[in-house]
Design a protein around this motif. Structure first.
Motif, PDB file in Angstrom:
ATOM      1  N   THR A 209       0.851  -1.182   0.000  1.00 24.81           N
ATOM      2  CA  THR A 209       0.000   0.000   0.000  1.00 24.81           C
ATOM      3  C   THR A 209       0.888   1.234   0.000  1.00 24.81           C
ATOM      4  N   PHE A 210       0.517   2.179  -0.866  1.00 19.56           N
ATOM      5  CA  PHE A 210       1.391   3.329  -1.106  1.00 19.56           C
ATOM      6  C   PHE A 210       1.514   4.234   0.121  1.00 19.56           C
ATOM      7  N   ASP A 211       0.500   4.180   0.994  1.00 20.36           N
ATOM      8  CA  ASP A 211       0.477   5.134   2.103  1.00 20.36           C
ATOM      9  C   ASP A 211       0.906   4.485   3.423  1.00 20.36           C
ATOM     10  N   ARG A 212       1.618   3.355   3.317  1.00 21.73           N
ATOM     11  CA  ARG A 212       2.043   2.707   4.561  1.00 21.73           C
ATOM     12  C   ARG A 212       3.155   3.532   5.218  1.00 21.73           C
ATOM     13  N   GLU A 213       3.369   3.286   6.502  1.00 21.71           N
ATOM     14  CA  GLU A 213       4.412   3.997   7.248  1.00 21.71           C
ATOM     15  C   GLU A 213       5.772   3.434   6.858  1.00 21.71           C
TER      16      GLU A 213
ATOM     17  N   ALA B  75      10.283   9.982   0.486  1.00 23.98           N
ATOM     18  CA  ALA B  75       8.914   9.544   0.786  1.00 23.98           C
ATOM     19  C   ALA B  75       7.981   9.867  -0.375  1.00 23.98           C
TER      20      ALA B  75
ATOM     21  N   MET C  92       5.867   7.077  -2.366  1.00 13.37           N
ATOM     22  CA  MET C  92       4.410   7.079  -2.451  1.00 13.37           C
ATOM     23  C   MET C  92       3.944   7.133  -3.891  1.00 13.37           C
TER      24      MET C  92
ATOM     25  N   LEU D  61       1.954   4.150  -5.528  1.00 10.94           N
ATOM     26  CA  LEU D  61       0.580   4.432  -5.972  1.00 10.94           C
ATOM     27  C   LEU D  61       0.448   4.091  -7.458  1.00 10.94           C
TER      28      LEU D  61
ATOM     29  N   GLU E 249      -4.471   2.021  11.250  1.00 13.75           N
ATOM     30  CA  GLU E 249      -3.367   1.118  11.583  1.00 13.75           C
ATOM     31  C   GLU E 249      -3.020   1.241  13.065  1.00 13.75           C
TER      32      GLU E 249
ATOM     33  N   LYS F 138       1.577   3.633  18.161  1.00 16.54           N
ATOM     34  CA  LYS F 138       1.103   4.610  17.190  1.00 16.54           C
ATOM     35  C   LYS F 138      -0.214   4.134  16.565  1.00 16.54           C
TER      36      LYS F 138
ATOM     37  N   LEU G 220       1.694  15.878  -4.583  1.00 15.79           N
ATOM     38  CA  LEU G 220       2.339  15.023  -5.569  1.00 15.79           C
ATOM     39  C   LEU G 220       1.829  15.322  -6.961  1.00 15.79           C
TER      40      LEU G 220
ATOM     41  N   PHE H 170      -2.220  12.914  -5.490  1.00 16.22           N
ATOM     42  CA  PHE H 170      -2.980  13.261  -4.285  1.00 16.22           C
ATOM     43  C   PHE H 170      -2.210  14.337  -3.532  1.00 16.22           C
TER      44      PHE H 170
ATOM     45  N   LYS I 134      -3.706  11.157   8.679  1.00 18.34           N
ATOM     46  CA  LYS I 134      -3.214  11.515   7.338  1.00 18.34           C
ATOM     47  C   LYS I 134      -4.413  11.944   6.510  1.00 18.34           C
TER      48      LYS I 134
ATOM     49  N   PHE J 282      -5.871  13.004   3.039  1.00 18.48           N
ATOM     50  CA  PHE J 282      -5.573  12.889   1.613  1.00 18.48           C
ATOM     51  C   PHE J 282      -6.629  13.601   0.785  1.00 18.48           C
TER      52      PHE J 282
ATOM     53  N   ARG K 198      -8.806   1.765   2.538  1.00 14.96           N
ATOM     54  CA  ARG K 198      -8.534   1.781   3.988  1.00 14.96           C
ATOM     55  C   ARG K 198      -8.885   3.108   4.659  1.00 14.96           C
TER      56      ARG K 198
END
Lengths: 405, 217
Positions: free
Chosen positions: A7-11, A98, A102, A106, B3, B10, B47, B57, B75, B77, B95
């Protein structure tokens, strides 16, 4: 797709964020900036870059990314400001990294999504293609089946048309034969009577009574009987001859469906067909034969008889009340022309092009198949000839059968 | 769903600004960046844009520390609104814990609003979320435009009367209603978070303090 989508938005952790940075060069630069040894470690204490062994009492600055502390930059020699500046530079690098991560991931996600959608579409298309294929095969089979049915029906109709004209012929022949048979039968009845008279007179003669015999002779009017007896026997022989001739001619028709060629004078065929039909049409039309001398030709006489019969029947049908049908034969160049003309209703100009088409008919449904002229044309064409037609509405029609010599 | 990172203590929450092209999603994010004063506020990451239109996004990270010492990270978006970028929209929406639907108040945009909303509903289902349970706030933006150009509040309220979602009127360009929209979304999101992570019990964060902590009061 082989690339496993994350997933592109993972930490991302520090190591991941620095994965795309040339670490050796970064280490050189940091060492130069900080004036000597340094350590870049995660918040968990894991070394990412720099001196392997921990410093005794280092100065350290937090490296933040995305609100979080990801690690520390440690140095023994660098002052606070230098260390902060270097850390800031590393943070900028992380930020850029980052962004790259991303965007790239994505991109992969969307490409995979598009690819999956394409595969689904592809599968659906394949399925529908297969469906159409089987459908078209089924249709083709059904069309073939239908064509077979239609062809069979057409053959049957064609055959029926031939048989119908034979039926017409049979009716004509029956009429022709019935006539002489009728008068022969009647003559024979009279003859029986005469024989009875003769027997009676013979008995009187044996008895020898001449006066009585003489009286009976007078009474029976034997002078007339003798004359009439001879006449009716002659007539009957003539009649029997006529029947014999008709039956002989009939052979010409018996081979309608055989293809044995014979050398014939077509005038004989015309005479025969006219004779056969004359009885049937005499109430409507006067049938005139104007037959010129024709060379004998090799043909299928039974088939041509059928043509003439059909054309004559058509001519008769074109005549409403009283009319005239002329059958004329002649030689023109190296062709035989046989004209069959009537002074009947004629054919409208618009229909002239279509009269030889299968199933074209102006008669009421059920009273004709529309195949009569089609059969005629086919027969004449197999003889290498043609049929021509001239017609004027209200004045009459002439069909000309042209055959090569 | 958010998450939950036990190791780094966190919780990461994903909120998405959805809506038709050029309805003001990015502007909302930029205003929020200016208006909010949470404990932790990151920079807006944009981006790739083309003529000021989002291609991938925008991302605005916000966060606060709970009394229990945990980091709650939000976050925010935006999605690209243009119809062609549906795969990107879908990936960004995956998600999500909550959605702001930014509608364009202009009369001429009614059809685009409807199509985008329908697209949201479809994509929510496609990414495996339950639309009926998804926290959602509907924002009608661009209230600063001349009255003749835009639907009146009455008309909009009447049209959306049957809808279960909170309705907020805003002018992102000026800043009106932007923070309110976001606060309404946080209120919507809180119950599910509390249920999963027992924010109140374990972390000492109730709904009001959650909203205050994120928005800065």
């Amino acid at each position: 797709m082989e690339i496993n989508a994350r997933t592109f938005d993972r930490e991302l952790d520090l190591a991941e964020l620095l994965a795309s940075v040339p670490l050796a060069r970064l280490a050189q630069m940091l060492a130069a900036l900080l004036g000597g040894d340094f350590r870049l470690v995660t918040t968990g204490g894991k070394l990412i870059l720099g001196n392997a062994s921990p410093f005794a009492q280092p100065r350290r600055v937090v490296i933040r990314h995305d609100l979080e502390a990801l690690g520390y930059l440690e140095s023994v020699v660098a002052d606070e400001a230098r260390l902060a500046a270097a850390a800031g530079m590393v943070e900028l690098m992380l930020q850029l990294s980052a962004r790259y991560h991303m965007a790239a991931e994505l991109h992969i996600e969307t490409v995979q999504e598009d690819y999956a959608a394409l595969q689904q579409k592809h599968a659906a298309l394949k399925e529908s293609e297969a469906r159409y294929k089987s459908l078209s095969e089924e249709l083709e089979a059904r069309v073939k089946q239908q064509v077979n049915i239609i062809e069979t029906a057409q053959r049957q109709l064609y055959q029926a048309e031939k048989l119908a004209s034979i039926g017409q012929l049979a009716a004509g022949v029956a009429h022709e034969i019935n006539n002489p048979i009728g008068f022969i039968r009647s003559n024979l009845g009279t003859a029986q009577q005469y024989v009875g008279d003769l027997e009676r007179l013979a008995a009187l003669m044996k008895a020898g009574d001449m006066a009585q015999f003489q009286a009976a002779w007078e009474a029976a009017n034997m002078e007339f009987v003798a004359e009439d007896f001879a006449a009716l026997l002659r007539e009957s022989v003539d009649g029997a001859d006529r029947v014999a001739k008709i039956v002989a001619d009939l052979k010409g028709f018996s081979n309608v469906d055989q293809s044995e060629e014979e050398v014939v004078d077509l005038n004989d065929n015309l005479r025969f067909v006219s004779n056969v039909l004359a009885g049937q049409i005499k109430d409507k039309a006067e049938l005139v034969l104007e037959l010129g001398t024709l060379p004998r030709i090799l043909c299928l006489p039974g088939h041509l008889n059928q043509v003439f019969l059909n054309l004559l029947l058509n001519a008769a049908q074109a005549i409403a009340e009283r009319g005239r049908i002329v059958v004329r034969s002649e030689v023109a160049g190296n062709e035989i022309h046989i004209h069959i003309s009537d002074n009947g209703c004629g054919i409208p100009e618009g229909n002239l092009d279509r009269i030889f088409d299968p199933f074209f008919t102006t008669r009421q449904v059920g009273s004709g198949t529309g195949l009569g002229l089609t059969v005629c044309r086919d027969i004449v064409q197999t003889h290498g000839g043609r049929i021509e037609v001239k017609s004027k509405e209200g004045e009459g029609t002439t069909f000309t059968v042209v055959l090569p010599i | 769903m958010a998450e939950f990172d036990e190791v780094n203590r966190k919780i990461t929450i994903k909120l998405v600004y959805y809506g038709p092209a050029q309805s003001g999603k990015t502007t909302n994010l930029m205003r929020l960046h200016d208006l909010l004063a949470p404990d932790l506020k990151g920079e807006i990451m944009t981006l790739e844009t083309q003529n000021d239109r989002t291609l991938f996004f925008d991302l605005l990270p916000l966060g606060f520390k709970t009394p229990s010492g945990w980091l709650v990270k939000l976050k925010l978006f935006t999605v690209p609104g243009q119809v062609a970028h549906d795969a990107t929209r879908k990936a960004v929406l995956s998600r999500a814990d909550g959605v702001v639907f930014v509608a364009d108040s202009q009369r001429s945009q009614s059809v685009n609003n409807a199509e985008a909303f329908q697209n949201l509903e479809e994509n929510v289902r496609r990414v495996g979320l339950d639309f009926s349970a998804l926290p959602l706030v509907v924002q009608f933006n661009k209230r600063d435009l001349p009255a003749a150009q835009i639907l009146s509040e009455g008309e909009i309220s009447q049209r959306w009367a049957q809808a279960p979602w909170p309705l907020v009127f805003s002018s992102a360009l000026i800043g009106d209603g932007v923070k309110e929209t976001f606060a309404r979304l946080l209120e919507q999101v809180y119950p599910a978070l509390d249920k999963h992570f027992s924010l109140r019990e374990t972390h000492g964060v109730d709904q009001q303090s959650f909203v205050v902590a994120v928005t800065g009061g």
